[in-house]
Design a protein around this motif. Structure first.
Motif, PDB file in Angstrom:
ATOM      1  N   ASN A 103       0.826  -1.215   0.000  1.00  0.00           N
ATOM      2  CA  ASN A 103       0.000   0.000   0.000  1.00  0.00           C
ATOM      3  C   ASN A 103       0.855   1.259   0.000  1.00  0.00           C
ATOM      4  N   LYS A 110       2.226   1.721  -3.545  1.00  0.00           N
ATOM      5  CA  LYS A 110       1.225   2.313  -4.445  1.00  0.00           C
ATOM      6  C   LYS A 110       1.110   3.812  -4.213  1.00  0.00           C
ATOM      7  N   LYS A 111       1.153   4.212  -2.952  1.00  0.00           N
ATOM      8  CA  LYS A 111       1.039   5.632  -2.615  1.00  0.00           C
ATOM      9  C   LYS A 111       2.244   6.440  -3.098  1.00  0.00           C
ATOM     10  N   THR A 154       4.478   5.748  -5.382  1.00  0.00           N
ATOM     11  CA  THR A 154       4.635   5.804  -6.839  1.00  0.00           C
ATOM     12  C   THR A 154       3.589   6.719  -7.466  1.00  0.00           C
ATOM     13  N   THR A 155       2.427   6.809  -6.858  1.00  0.00           N
ATOM     14  CA  THR A 155       1.371   7.681  -7.384  1.00  0.00           C
ATOM     15  C   THR A 155       1.594   9.138  -6.989  1.00  0.00           C
ATOM     16  N   GLU A 156       1.827   9.369  -5.696  1.00  0.00           N
ATOM     17  CA  GLU A 156       1.919  10.740  -5.191  1.00  0.00           C
ATOM     18  C   GLU A 156       3.286  11.376  -5.394  1.00  0.00           C
ATOM     19  N   LYS A 157       4.352  10.620  -5.210  1.00  0.00           N
ATOM     20  CA  LYS A 157       5.713  11.181  -5.282  1.00  0.00           C
ATOM     21  C   LYS A 157       6.431  10.835  -6.582  1.00  0.00           C
ATOM     22  N   ARG A 158       5.831   9.936  -7.350  1.00  0.00           N
ATOM     23  CA  ARG A 158       6.427   9.493  -8.622  1.00  0.00           C
ATOM     24  C   ARG A 158       7.840   8.940  -8.417  1.00  0.00           C
TER      25      ARG A 158
END
Length: 118
Positions: free
Chosen positions: A19, A22-23, A25-29
């Motif tokens: 989890n 996923k966070k 990679t989505t939010e901080k790239r």
């Protein structure tokens, strides 16, 4: 082996790591360090599960030793992500504390198993 406890905690930890991956990679790239964290963090429980199917006490200890190394590596990646501002102090402390708890449990099981093996 305290599998029910360490197995459960390591599985829950793996879910937390997935989890978090996923966070981040989505939010901080962030994709490089987080992939390393994902691999080592999920490997902890997988190696504990493999230890349950060990063919001997030595194999059991070997699988748990791999799990121990993966758990310590996970702490390293968490520390690096924190030091480079990819993870908040709260997230870092939460995940690190869970990893250290599991690490202590694994080390205890290895020590106990070795002493019984002598």
């Amino acid at each position: 082996m305290s599998e029910s406890i360490v197995g459960k905690k390591s599985f829950e930890f793996a879910v937390d790591i997935v989890n978090f991956y996923k966070k981040i990679t989505t939010e901080k790239r962030e994709f490089v360090l987080s992939k390393q964290l994902l691999r080592s963090g999920t490997s902890v429980g997988a190696n504990i599960r493999e230890a349950l199917n060990a063919q001997s006490k030595m194999d059991f200890i070997h699988k748990l030793s791999i799990s121990q190394k993966e758990c310590d590596e996970t702490v390293y990646w968490l520390e690096l992500l924190f030091a480079t501002d990819y993870i908040s102090k709260e997230e870092f402390e939460n995940l690190k504390n869970k990893a250290l708890e599991i690490l202590k449990m694994i080390r205890s099981i290895i020590i106990t198993t070795k002493s019984k093996n002598s």
